[in-house]
Write a protein that holds these residues in place. Structure first.
Motif, short mmCIF file in Angstrom:
data_model
loop_
_atom_site.label_atom_id
_atom_site.label_comp_id
_atom_site.label_asym_id
_atom_site.label_seq_id
_atom_site.Cartn_x
_atom_site.Cartn_y
_atom_site.Cartn_z
N GLN A 45 73.57 67.48 30.06
CA GLN A 45 73.11 66.67 31.05
C GLN A 45 72.21 65.77 30.41
N ARG A 46 71.30 66.20 29.35
CA ARG A 46 70.54 65.20 28.56
C ARG A 46 71.43 64.33 27.85
N ASN A 49 72.81 61.45 30.02
CA ASN A 49 71.72 60.37 30.36
C ASN A 49 71.29 59.57 29.18
N THR A 50 72.00 59.80 28.00
CA THR A 50 71.48 58.92 26.84
C THR A 50 72.53 57.69 27.11
N SER A 51 73.33 57.83 28.01
CA SER A 51 74.09 56.44 28.08
C SER A 51 73.28 55.45 29.02
N TRP A 54 74.70 53.17 34.20
CA TRP A 54 74.64 53.82 35.50
C TRP A 54 76.22 54.19 35.46
N ARG A 57 77.48 56.88 33.21
CA ARG A 57 76.99 58.17 33.65
C ARG A 57 77.70 58.80 34.77
N GLN A 58 77.80 58.02 35.67
CA GLN A 58 78.50 58.51 36.87
C GLN A 58 80.13 59.01 36.43
N ARG A 61 79.72 62.28 34.56
CA ARG A 61 79.61 63.32 35.33
C ARG A 61 80.88 63.80 36.26
N CYS A 66 83.75 59.56 29.39
CA CYS A 66 82.08 59.11 28.85
C CYS A 66 82.53 58.08 27.67
#
Length: 512
Positions: A45-46, A49-51, A54, A57-58, A61, A66
Motif C-alpha cells: 500500500q505504501r 501511494n508513491t504514485s 490519483w 493509484r485507483q 488498487r 500500475c
C-alpha cells in the motif's frame, strides 16, 4: 438488433478481459502456498501511494494496473545507447587483464582445504548464446554502487567500499541497498561485463566427452542412507544393510589419489577480441570469479554451494512488456556429497528451484573417473536449469518463460573464491573462513545483510510499472549467506521433491 449485436460483443470482450485480469493477477496469489504477510500488504500500500496520480493509484488498487503511462520499450542494449565496439573492447581488456585482487584477510588458525571430490564434480555452466549480461566480479560491482540506507537510519560509510569492509555498512544502519551510480536504462558498460565472457585455455587436447542423460531405473549409487534430509541436528540414518557399499563404485573410491587433469591448471591464453560477442571455445575460463561455499552438515555430508554473480538481471517479456529487471543477481547450484559421493544437485530458479538426483542430470567428463553436472543459465534472468529449451514460470500457459541453450561454456572451478561456512556459529559476522587454497580471500562481504542492487523503484519513478502483479523493476537480491545454507533438504524451502529423470523436469511447473 444491430445495437444488441454490438452490445453482446462488447460484453464478451469485457468478460474476456475480466477473466484475463483474474488469471494473471489473482490466480497466482490464490495458489501461492505462502500468502503475503500483513507487513508485506502494508508495504504494498505504501508503494502504491508513491504514485503522484490519483487515477493511477485507483487503477493499481482495483485493476492491478500500475504506472500504465510509464510503459515503453526496454531492449537489452538499452535506449539511445551506442557503443564504439573497438574502443570499448580495448578499454575492457586494458582495465581487466592482469588485475589482481588486492583485498587481504589475515587468519592465524589452520585453514581447511577443498576436498578433491568437490572440484572433480564441479558444475559446468552453459551461458546463453545471445546473453547481454555476463558473469561479474563482486569486487568490481561494488565500485559502481553507493550505499542507500533505510530512511531515517544512520550510515557509517567507509571511504571506499571493498569486499573486506562491506559488512560495516549493515552493522549499524539496518536495511540497506547498494544503489547504482548510473541510470541502468542507459546500460552502462559495467552492467554487461563483456570482458568476463569465458575464454579458452591453451590445453586444447583435454576434451570433454558428452554424457547422455540418465533414463531412469534403479539408482546406481544406492539410496541406503537419509542423505536427502540431514544436518548436524539430524544426523545421517542408515536405511539398509550398513555393510552395503553404493553399487558401481570402487572400494578405494574415497582414498584414491590421482593427478589433477590439465583443465584445472591455472593457465590462460589472452585472446584478441574479434567481435562484440567473441564466443569462446567449449572450455571456459572467466575473469569473474565464482564463489564456492562449503558447508559441513555432519555425518560425512558436505554441501558444495557454487554461487554465480551478475551485475544485472534482465527480466523476460510478456506481450512485448518486460518484467523483473534488477541490479545485482545471485544464482547458485548446490551439490550434496555423502562420504565424497555426489548424491544430488540443486538448481536455483528465481525465488525457488529444482533438485535432481545425481544420476538424472546431464554430465560431461571421463566416463571412468570424472563426472561433472551441466547447468543451463537462462538468458537475462540467469535462472539455472537442467536442460536447454523453454521454461515457463509464474504465469500460466507459458506466457512468461526462461530460455536456455548450449551457449558459451563456463567452468567456474578455474576461477573462484573458496570458503568453509559453519552455520552453527552464533556471532553475526562469524562462521566463514577462506579455504587454504586462497587464505587471503575477504569475508566481510559475506555477512553484509543488505541487498546487492537498487531498492524497489516507486511509482513516482518513470522507469517503474506493475501490471497484473508483476513489476518492471524489483529490488536487488541478498547475498549467499541468506540462501538457507543450513538447509536439511536439497531445496531452499520445505517444498522439495528430488526428481530422478530429466523427463520429469521437462514437464516444468508454471508456478514456482
Amino acid at each position: 438488433m444491430h445495437h444488441l449485436r454490438h452490445l453482446r460483443r462488447l460484453t464478451i470482450v469485457v468478460l474476456v478481459l475480466v477473466v484475463i485480469v483474474f488469471l494473471l493477477t489473482f490466480l497466482p496469489g490464490a495458489i501461492n502456498p505462502i500468502p503475503p504477510s500483513k507487513e508485506k500488504l502494508e508495504a504494498d500500500q505504501r508503494w502504491i501511494n508513491t504514485s503522484p496520480s490519483w487515477l493511477d493509484r485507483q487503477a493499481c488498487r482495483w485493476l492491478s494496473i500500475c504506472g500504465l503511462l510509464h510503459l515503453k520499450p526496454d531492449p537489452p542494449e538499452g535506449l539511445d545507447c551506442h557503443y564504439d565496439e573497438d574502443h570499448d573492447l580495448k578499454r575492457i581488456l586494458d582495465e581487466n587483464y592482469g588485475r589482481e585482487d588486492t583485498f587481504v584477510a589475515n587468519y592465524t588458525g589452520e585453514l581447511r582445504g577443498i576436498p578433491e571430490y568437490v572440484l572433480d564434480h564441479a558444475p559446468l555452466v552453459h551461458l546463453y548464446s545471445g546473453e547481454y549480461f555476463w558473469p561479474s566480479d563482486i569486487a568490481d560491482h561494488i565500485q559502481h554502487v553507493v550505499p542507500d540506507p533505510e530512511e531515517g537510519k544512520p550510515l557509517n560509510k567507509p571511504d571506499k567500499l571493498t569486499l573486506a569492509n562491506l559488512y560495516e555498512l549493515s552493522s549499524e544502519s539496518g536495511f540497506l541497498h547498494l544503489q547504482s551510480k548510473d541510470n541502468v536504462e542507459s546500460r552502462p558498460r559495467w552492467l554487461h561485463s563483456w570482458g568476463n565472457i569465458p575464454t579458452s585455455y591453451a590445453d586444447e587436447s583435454d576434451e570433454w566427452d558428452e554424457w547422455d542423460e540418465w533414463n531412469g531405473g534403479e539408482d546406481p549409487s544406492g539410496e541406503d542412507t537419509t542423505w536427502f534430509e540431514v544436518d548436524r541436528d539430524h544426523p545421517l540414518q542408515r536405511i539398509s544393510d550398513p555393510a552395503k557399499r553404493p553399487a558401481g563404485l570402487p572400494k578405494d573410491r574415497l582414498t584414491t589419489k590421482r593427478l589433477r587433469p590439465a583443465r584445472f591448471r591455472n593457465r590462460r591464453v589472452p585472446r584478441s577480441p574479434a567481435t562484440h560477442y567473441y564466443k569462446p571455445d567449449e572450455s571456459g575460463y572467466s575473469r569473474a570469479p565464482a564463489t564456492l561455499v562449503l558447508v559441513d552438515k555432519g555425518s560425512g555430508v558436505v554441501d558444495a554451494f557454487w554461487f554465480f554473480f551478475y551485475a544485472y538481471n534482465l527480466g523476460q517479456t510478456v506481450l512485448g512488456t518486460r518484467y523483473g529487471n534488477h541490479v545485482g543477481d545471485w544464482e547458485h547450484a548446490m551439490i550434496r556429497f555423502e562420504a565424497g559421493i555426489p548424491r544430488a544437485v540443486f538448481f536455483s530458479e528465481h525465488e525457488g528451484g529444482q533438485a535432481y538426483a545425481w544420476q538424472a542430470v546431464e554430465k560431461r567428463g571421463n566416463a571412468t573417473e570424472t563426472q561433472r553436472p551441466v547447468i543451463y543459465s537462462a538468458v537475462g534472468s540467469h535462472a539455472m536449469y537442467a536442460m536447454p529449451g523453454n521454461h515457463p514460470y509464474v504465469l500460466p500457459f507459458g506466457i512468461l518463460k526462461d530460455v536456455t541453450d548450449r551457449g558459451p561454456l563456463w567452468d567456474p572451478s578455474r576461477n573462484f573464491r573458496g570458503y568453509w561456512y559453519d552455520y552453527t556459529a552464533t556471532g553475526d559476522a562469524e562462521g566463514l573462513e577462506p579455504v587454504k587454497e586462497n587464505p587471503g580471500a575477504p569475508t566481510s562481504w559475506f555477512h553484509y545483510r543488505g541487498r546487492w542492487g537498487d531498492g524497489l523503484y516507486g511509482l513516482d519513478d518513470q522507469r517503474q510499472w506493475r501490471l497484473f502483479g508483476q513489476y518492471h523493476y524489483v529490488a536487488g537480491p541478498k547475498g549467499p549467506k541468506f540462501k538457507n545454507l543450513a538447509r536439511e533438504k536439497m531445496c531452499q524451502t520445505w517444498r522439495c521433491r528430488i526428481l530422478h529423470s530429466i523427463a520429469e523436469g521437462r514437464k516444468g511447473s508454471w508456478y514456482i
